[in-house]
Design a protein around this motif. Structure first.
Motif: not given
Length: 703
Positions: A38, A44-45, A47
């Motif tokens: 990530c 962000e959840k 990668p």
């Protein structure tokens, strides 16, 4: 400003392993040839941050950050090129020989670097006072030893002491040549005001007569201080922290993370406590994967820091019920951040620091194992005890637990938690699901710009997920995304996803499942149509960078072939023209133009383009080979790729010149000029047709 010799720079870049360096800040996992994580630069959840070890570069396909190992340190630290090189030199034990700098030359560096320098100097000053000064030893050192801290812990965390004087630091810093403005910007020195709040111009030390806890960023640089008073009757706050500055943002800092980052990664677990001494005592007791929020409410920035290294966090609480209640919102934020959260309680009156000193290291670790419980179960037990036999309170307690479950982004985990809560409260699971969907729908409707029928992320998406899992709710209850007999609406794409999908050839209808309705998609969401000539020049440079040393024929490599073909073709796009020139220079000096070299260039636009051209978001699955399906690689078709790139570039240049000549016909001219222009147009058309034929783009007559 001092300069680092080129030979030293080359040595640093040669030794710096980008996987090792980036791995100090994020947890990388291999997928194919590259490593993924990530992104540390935006939230962000899933990668989208890629590291290519073979090319020595990183690239985030979400926010666009890209570059080599030096650029990564510049980006993550917000520091200068020289300071980034020094960081890498220190990491790899490379001696950097610089000309002697006066304090004035030191402070000629940029504002952030100057604040880092003065903060580091202050840390050394306080640490020296703790060890060597009579007051520091008798008061500061005695207090730390009384709290059970040994020399190794004090050194590891670089603890210090500030003298109980108004201007000790101010006078020492001035004598060392530091400018007052940096002492003020970092909050080490404060301007005095009179009774009417007017600035008197006089200054004094912020920290006086306190034990000093330096606060490090994740690369180990001192960015601020926490300080504890040792005066029993002091009317000021027990703990005093540095104010916000250009280098210190308390919402993005966790105390002890610099020392804990590697243990957190290896243990795949982070212990979260509240205070400095909790971190110090646990670290000394062998529990090194521990960080503190430093008494502040947990923030999104701190949660993202934890998630860089692990998905698992255990929160350590003292036995104070009021404190636990106040912290529940922070744990909900941990859940919302996608973390797996567990909780450990200590007996009333004990915090992690006091408890480990009371029972010892081994029994403390045993307590962590035995007392650890999942947060949803913990919250269920807590609120159900408070509700006791009161039905109204019990209903509210159930809603509290459901609100926490709604924060969990993973639909499978949410389902498990709902089943668990149903059993704990002795209530029918379908009733819980119905109530859950109501809470989610209400939250979505109340959210700014929220639409209960739009799905989306967060709560609304959770509700539609449950509808599809359970086939609707009881009593004909509708949920966002459709009822029991309806197909759940697809999750709307973000603008970034829409742009990417369009870039890969999807139509607007494809984005909406064939409906043809673009919804909220606007023209601004789409990538602008790139200039054709720029794209052709870009493709030539890409081949040049990626395959420069690859042979096309005996003693002829890609770089030699392309540069020879382009001798009489000037590039119009500035950055590609400059890259072409750099590639020629490398070849003339007997070196192949390589990504590893050019990614370290001094110009940020060149670094950015090199990173963009050298990274690919997708890799061919090894399953194709496993199933004996042959997929031609670009490497196998290099001659064709190079020829086509040159032909397309020449064709675009011819078409542009042809357009200029045709436009000239529309303006009056003498007969000789007109005839010359017509002859040129005829030749250009012939060239265009020949190039089209070679490219296979000639359209047959009658087609």
């Amino acid at each position: 400003m001092a300069r680092i010799p080129k030979e030293t720079v080359d040595q640093i870049i040669h030794h710096a392993d980008i996987v090792e360096v980036v791995g100090d800040f994020v947890s990388l996992k291999r997928k194919g040839q590259n490593m993924w994580a990530c992104c540390p630069f935006h939230h962000e959840k899933s990668p989208s941050f890629s590291v290519a070890p073979a090319k020595g570069l990183y690239k985030c396909f979400g926010c666009g950050k890209a570059g080599g190992v030096v650029q990564f340190i510049m980006d993550i630290e917000g520091t200068s090129y020289v300071e980034a090189l020094k960081y890498l030199a220190k990491k790899y034990g490379i001696d950097v020989q610089e000309e002697e700098k006066t304090p004035e030359q030191q402070l000629a560096q940029n504002e952030k670097d100057s604040q880092f320098i003065v903060s580091n100097w202050a840390k050394d000053h306080y640490h020296k006072l703790l060890q060597d000064n009579e007051e520091g030893q008798s008061i500061g050192w005695s207090y730390l030893r009384q709290r059970g801290l040994n020399q190794a812990t004090i050194k590891t965390f670089e603890l210090g002491y500030s003298l109980d004087q108004w201007d000790d630091l101010l006078k020492s810093a001035s004598a060392a040549g530091f400018e007052l403005k940096y002492l003020e910007k970092t909050g080490l020195v404060v301007r005095r005001e009179d009774d009417q709040g007017q600035d008197t111009g006089r200054r004094y030390d912020r920290f006086r007569g306190r034990v000093m806890f330096p606060i490090h960023n994740i690369s180990g640089r001192v960015i601020g201080f926490g300080a504890r008073t040792l005066k029993p009757n002091d009317k000021t706050a027990k703990y005093l922290n540095s104010p916000e500055s250009e280098i210190y943002h308390k919402s993005d800092v966790l105390y002890g993370l610099y020392q804990a980052r590697q243990p957190i990664r290896s243990e795949e677990l982070c212990y979260l406590v509240e205070g400095y001494l909790d971190v110090l005592s646990l670290h000394q007791g062998g529990i090194k994967n521990v960080v503190a929020s430093s008494g502040t409410s947990l923030t999104d920035g701190q949660i993202r820091l934890i998630k860089r290294y692990t998905d698992n966090v255990t929160v350590l609480y003292d036995g104070d019920a009021a404190g636990i209640r106040a912290s529940l919102r922070g744990i909900d934020m941990l859940l919302e951040g996608g973390l797996n959260v567990r909780v450990v309680l200590f007996p009333d009156g004990d915090d992690p620091d006091s408890y480990i000193r009371k029972v010892g290291d081994q029994r403390f670790k045993e307590h962590l194992e035995v007392a650890s419980q999942d947060f949803i179960q913990f919250k269920t037990d807590l609120v159900s005890r408070e509700a006791a036999h009161d039905p109204v309170k019990k209903a509210e307690a159930i809603r509290e637990v459901l609100q926490s479950i709604a924060k969990v982004p993973d639909p499978i985990k949410r389902q498990v938690f709902l089943q668990q809560t149903s059993q704990a409260f002795g209530i029918d699971e379908q009733v819980l699901i119905t109530e859950y969907n109501k809470l989610v729908r209400n939250a979505t409707q109340k959210a700014p710009g929220g639409q209960s029928s739009s799905g989306g992320s967060g709560a609304a998406g959770s509700a539609s997920g449950y509808n599809s899992s359970y086939g609707g709710s009881s009593g004909g209850q509708q949920v966002p995304g459709g009822g029991a007999s309806q197909r759940p609406a697809p999750r709307p794409m973000s603008p970034e996803e829409e742009a990417e999908a369009l870039m890969y050839g999807a139509s607007p209808e494809d984005l909406m499942g064939g409906g043809g309705d673009l919804g909220t998609l606007t023209r601004e969401d789409l990538e602008p149509v790139p200039d054709v000539l720029e794209q052709c020049e870009r493709e030539v440079v890409r081949l040049l960078l990626l395959y420069s040393a690859q042979p096309l024929a005996p003693e002829v490599a890609v770089a030699q072939y392309l540069l020879q073909q382009l001798d009489d073709t000037p590039f119009k796009t500035g950055v590609y023209a400059d890259l072409l020139h750099l590639c020629r220079q490398e070849l003339e000096q007997g070196r192949w133009p390589e990504v590893r070299t050019l990614i370290q260039h001094g110009r940020s636009d060149i670094r950015s383009v090199v990173a963009e051209l050298a990274t690919e978001k997708y890799e061919l699955s090894p399953n194709w080979t496993t199933h004996q399906i042959h997929v031609p690689r670009e490497l196998d078709l290099l001659q064709t790729a190079c020829d086509n790139a040159i032909l397309r570039l020449n064709k675009v240049n011819v078409e542009r010149e042809l357009a200029v000549r045709l436009e000239a016909l529309r303006h009056p001219a003498d007969e000789a000029s007109m005839m010359e222009n017509l002859q040129t147009i005829h030749l250009l058309k012939q060239m265009d047709n020949q190039l089209a034929s070679l490219l296979g783009t000639v359209i047959p007559r009658g087609a």
